[in-house]
Motif scaffolding. Structure first.
Motif, PDB file in Angstrom:
ATOM      1  N   GLU A 207      68.189 100.305  29.743  1.00 57.16           N
ATOM      2  CA  GLU A 207      67.843 101.323  31.105  1.00 57.16           C
ATOM      3  C   GLU A 207      68.959 102.418  31.407  1.00 57.16           C
ATOM      4  O   GLU A 207      68.357 103.501  31.586  1.00 57.16           O
ATOM      5  CB  GLU A 207      67.892 100.319  32.177  1.00 57.16           C
ATOM      6  CG  GLU A 207      66.710  99.331  32.519  1.00 57.16           C
ATOM      7  CD  GLU A 207      66.940  98.530  33.738  1.00 57.16           C
ATOM      8  OE1 GLU A 207      67.378  99.180  34.721  1.00 57.16           O
ATOM      9  OE2 GLU A 207      65.975  97.683  33.782  1.00 57.16           O
ATOM     10  N   GLU A 208      70.101 102.222  31.171  1.00 55.74           N
ATOM     11  CA  GLU A 208      71.057 103.438  31.193  1.00 55.74           C
ATOM     12  C   GLU A 208      70.916 104.534  30.156  1.00 55.74           C
ATOM     13  O   GLU A 208      70.846 105.619  30.331  1.00 55.74           O
ATOM     14  CB  GLU A 208      72.426 102.730  30.924  1.00 55.74           C
ATOM     15  CG  GLU A 208      72.963 101.660  32.107  1.00 55.74           C
ATOM     16  CD  GLU A 208      73.098 102.605  33.434  1.00 55.74           C
ATOM     17  OE1 GLU A 208      73.314 103.658  33.625  1.00 55.74           O
ATOM     18  OE2 GLU A 208      73.085 101.923  34.520  1.00 55.74           O
ATOM     19  N   LYS A 211      67.626 106.362  31.181  1.00 60.20           N
ATOM     20  CA  LYS A 211      68.058 107.172  32.196  1.00 60.20           C
ATOM     21  C   LYS A 211      68.448 108.595  31.819  1.00 60.20           C
ATOM     22  O   LYS A 211      68.248 109.613  32.081  1.00 60.20           O
ATOM     23  CB  LYS A 211      69.078 106.586  33.366  1.00 60.20           C
ATOM     24  CG  LYS A 211      67.995 105.640  34.212  1.00 60.20           C
ATOM     25  CD  LYS A 211      69.179 105.050  34.996  1.00 60.20           C
ATOM     26  CE  LYS A 211      68.645 103.660  35.823  1.00 60.20           C
ATOM     27  NZ  LYS A 211      69.521 102.969  36.530  1.00 60.20           N
ATOM     28  N   GLY A 214      66.077 110.708  30.297  1.00 58.24           N
ATOM     29  CA  GLY A 214      64.873 110.977  31.194  1.00 58.24           C
ATOM     30  C   GLY A 214      63.785 110.287  30.784  1.00 58.24           C
ATOM     31  O   GLY A 214      62.673 110.938  30.824  1.00 58.24           O
TER      32      GLY A 214
END
Length: 274
Positions: A207-208, A211, A214
């Motif tokens: 998830e990181e 992010k 993007g």
């Protein structure tokens, strides 16, 4: 199906074959992925000093996640972007419990593994990875002991690891550790047990990293073979389970590919990405 823009993969038992190398076929496949503009990020249970030698053939890597997602590292800047270490009081609690059960955990810190005999992989120091830290802490552990050298709060502890000779003893220890709050237990091999902070999972690392780029999770693919891979396989848009996966991973994911000795990761990438 969403177009895949990010592939995250385990290393041992996944991109690495039984000889602990990435095959030429898989290297060529990853090169094609690179040319297609798809991002590749290894998310491994290894610390950085053990990871760097086996990822050197993968072109244009920007990030890695080590110690089951405990640290996310920018390779170009050689900088930790995010870290989820074990709390020091929990580390001491685990050491006290393991001492009472006759076990001594290995400690993952600053990209190295240390046990009571010093740095776990002395040849790793000679490869120039974290040279000064590895040598200094190796000396300190040998002189003062593991707990006195590393469990001081001076350096964040990414992971504790244990190895077992039999499944019954592993289960006994695992049952005892489940009583400790704030940790997550997993394993990459049947005879080991890995202890991380509750936030330090490969799924959270995915998830990181998504992010940072993007990229929505729906456009990610995760590949793995161990129980420590479940969280990222479940969260990715496409979760791929290796044909040689541990029994604890069976039933998870969207697709089962061939084994690591049959270029299963590369075959899955060709099927879903290329």
């Amino acid at each position: 199906m969403e177009k895949i823009k990010l592939i995250v993969s385990d290393m041992d038992g996944t991109l690495l074959n039984r000889q602990s190398v990435i095959s030429e076929y898989t290297i060529r496949t990853l090169h094609r992925v690179n040319q297609a503009g798809v991002k590749i990020v290894p998310i491994s249970g290894r610390p950085l000093c053990h990871l760097k030698p086996v990822i050197s053939n993968i072109q244009n890597l920007e990030y890695v996640a080590t110690a089951n997602g405990s640290a996310i590292i920018d390779l170009k800047c050689d900088r930790i972007l995010k870290q989820f270490p074990l709390k020091l009081e929990i580390v001491h609690e685990i050491f006290d419990l393991m001492d009472s059960m006759g076990h001594k955990p290995a400690v993952f810190v600053n990209g190295f593994i240390f046990d009571e005999n010093g740095v776990f992989d002395p040849p790793g120091i000679q490869k120039g990875v974290g040279n000064s830290f590895g040598k200094e802490m190796d000396r300190r552990v040998r002189e003062k002991g593991l707990q006195e050298s590393l469990l001081t709060g001076e350096y964040p502890i990414d992971e504790l690891a244990l190895s077992f000779e039999c499944a019954q003893e592993k289960q006994r220890v695992q049952n005892a550790l489940k009583e400790i709050k704030g940790i997550v237990l997993s394993y990459a091999f049947e005879k080991n047990l890995e202890i991380n902070a509750q936030e330090a999972t490969k799924g959270n690392a995915l998830e990181e990293i998504a992010k940072i780029y993007g990229i929505p999770l729906e456009q990610t693919m995760a590949i793995g073979d161990g129980v420590n891979d479940i969280s990222m396989i479940e969260r990715a848009g496409i979760g791929v389970v290796m044909g040689n996966a541990l029994e604890g991973l069976q039933g998870h994911g969207d697709y089962v590919t061939l084994s690591n000795d049959e270029d299963g990761a590369a075959k899955a990438i060709e099927k879903f990405v290329l």
